[in-house]
Scaffold this active site. Structure first.
Site, PDB file in Angstrom:
ATOM      1  N   HIS A 216       0.785  -1.237   0.000  1.00  0.00           N
ATOM      2  CA  HIS A 216       0.000   0.000   0.000  1.00  0.00           C
ATOM      3  C   HIS A 216       0.815   1.285   0.000  1.00  0.00           C
ATOM      4  O   HIS A 216       0.242   2.363   0.062  1.00  0.00           O
ATOM      5  CB  HIS A 216      -0.979  -0.009   1.188  1.00  0.00           C
ATOM      6  CG  HIS A 216      -0.333  -0.179   2.530  1.00  0.00           C
ATOM      7  ND1 HIS A 216      -1.027  -0.036   3.713  1.00  0.00           N
ATOM      8  CD2 HIS A 216       0.955  -0.462   2.893  1.00  0.00           C
ATOM      9  CE1 HIS A 216      -0.204  -0.240   4.729  1.00  0.00           C
ATOM     10  NE2 HIS A 216       0.984  -0.502   4.261  1.00  0.00           N
ATOM     11  N   HIS A 217       2.154   1.163  -0.052  1.00  0.00           N
ATOM     12  CA  HIS A 217       2.983   2.375  -0.139  1.00  0.00           C
ATOM     13  C   HIS A 217       3.444   2.653  -1.570  1.00  0.00           C
ATOM     14  O   HIS A 217       4.308   3.497  -1.790  1.00  0.00           O
ATOM     15  CB  HIS A 217       4.208   2.270   0.774  1.00  0.00           C
ATOM     16  CG  HIS A 217       3.876   2.036   2.218  1.00  0.00           C
ATOM     17  ND1 HIS A 217       2.998   2.836   2.921  1.00  0.00           N
ATOM     18  CD2 HIS A 217       4.293   1.076   3.093  1.00  0.00           C
ATOM     19  CE1 HIS A 217       2.893   2.378   4.172  1.00  0.00           C
ATOM     20  NE2 HIS A 217       3.658   1.311   4.292  1.00  0.00           N
ATOM     21  N   ALA A 218       2.885   1.903  -2.540  1.00  0.00           N
ATOM     22  CA  ALA A 218       3.273   2.120  -3.937  1.00  0.00           C
ATOM     23  C   ALA A 218       2.312   3.105  -4.594  1.00  0.00           C
ATOM     24  O   ALA A 218       1.121   2.832  -4.739  1.00  0.00           O
ATOM     25  CB  ALA A 218       3.293   0.795  -4.702  1.00  0.00           C
TER      26      ALA A 218
END
Ligand code: ZN
Length: 309
Positions: free
Chosen positions: A117-119
């Site tokens: 979810h940090h992309a």
């Protein structure tokens, strides 16, 4: 037919000694769940680049796959580039795509990877290259006409990139419950954010979740992506909360029971978990799928849709 979960841990990535990525947890989790004999475990296929481009800039996708990304972006991702990393990344994404299709068909899909979810659209960070949840939602929209989706992100770190990707998309609701003082330091705005203080325990966490969950379902999602990171566990090296194994099970039950009672298909992605010993993290992750099996009444004797009584 047994319900199935997808894995990609057979693609191992070369990492320098002392690297924080808990590579062995994925294999240990698969072996633990195989021992339960509730789920069929299947190797994930590679995601197709044209589906990845639904959520990501084509130049970023090509740059990563060819190994020509700006070294500064690779540093933020936190992995040295390798062919093995590209294979692992494509299979991790493919696992979430396959799980998304399973969810529509049976009510439950699960990937023993993903939750990246940090992309963001054109850059990754924090062990995340491509955003499997964003790609999964946009692929379901394109291939199956699914319009409304909700993301329930309960990893201890904010689902910053998922929130940013869908900020302008009124058909996707993003919820993130996370530790206020944790990575990423610069938070994005989800539709709903709950940031908890350091050391928050089960009671505070579960009360917050219970308060906010009904609003997720008032949105009337056709599918829920449940980011079930377990790095909120007390003692996690990269968390800052103090949840217990039992608290995490109650968390899973709250989310999955509501999916079941509202008849909304759910896709479970793995996310973070960095406790030591790693067995504690593996147990917490395994529990998520055990709770799913119990709540959704899946077992190898039961055939057909998960929601059938
Ligand atoms: Zn995390």
């Amino acid at each position: 037919m047994q319900p199935r979960l997808f894995y990609c841990d057979h693609y191992t990535i070369p990492l320098p000694a002392g690297h924080k990525f808990p590579a062995e947890k994925y294999r240990l989790l698969r072996e633990t769940l195989a021992g339960d004999s509730v789920f069929e475990l299947e190797p994930a296929d590679f995601a197709r680049p044209e589906l990845i481009e639904l959520a990501h800039d084509p130049a970023y996708v090509a740059g990563f796959l060819n190994g020509t990304l700006d070294p500064a972006i690779m540093r933020r991702i936190g992995f040295p580039w390798s062919h093995e990393l590209t294979r692992r990344t494509l299979a991790s994404l493919g696992g979430t795509l396959a799980a998304s299709e399973d969810a529509l068909r049976t009510g439950l899909g699960g990937n023993l990877a993903g939750g990246t979810h940090h992309a963001f659209r054109a850059e990754g960070a924090g062990f995340c290259v491509f955003n499997d949840i964003a790609v999964g939602i946009l692929a379901l929209r394109q291939e199956h006409g699914v319009r409304r989706a909700a993301v329930v992100d309960l990893d201890v770190h904010q689902g910053d990139a998922t929130a940013a990707i869908f900020w302008d998309d009124s058909d996707v609701l993003t919820l993130s419950i996370h530790a206020r003082h944790n990575f990423p330091l610069r938070k994005q705005r989800s539709r709903m954010d709950i940031d908890l203080p350091d050391g928050a325990e089960d009671a505070e966490y579960l009360a917050a979740l219970e308060r906010v969950l009904p609003r997720v379902f008032e949105f009337a999602p056709e599918v829920v992506f449940y980011h079930a990171g377990v790095d909120g566990l007390a003692g996690d090296r990269l968390g800052r909360l103090a949840l217990s194994l039992d608290g995490l099970k109650r968390r899973d039950r709250l989310v999955l029971q509501m999916c079941r009672s509202r008849g909304v298909p759910v896709v479970i992605t793995l996310g973070g978990g960095y406790a030591e010993p790693i067995a504690k993290t593996v147990e917490a992750h395994a529990n998520t799928f055990r709770v799913a099996a119990e709540v959704l009444r899946l077992s190898y004797e039961i055939q057909g849709p998960a929601f059938a009584k």
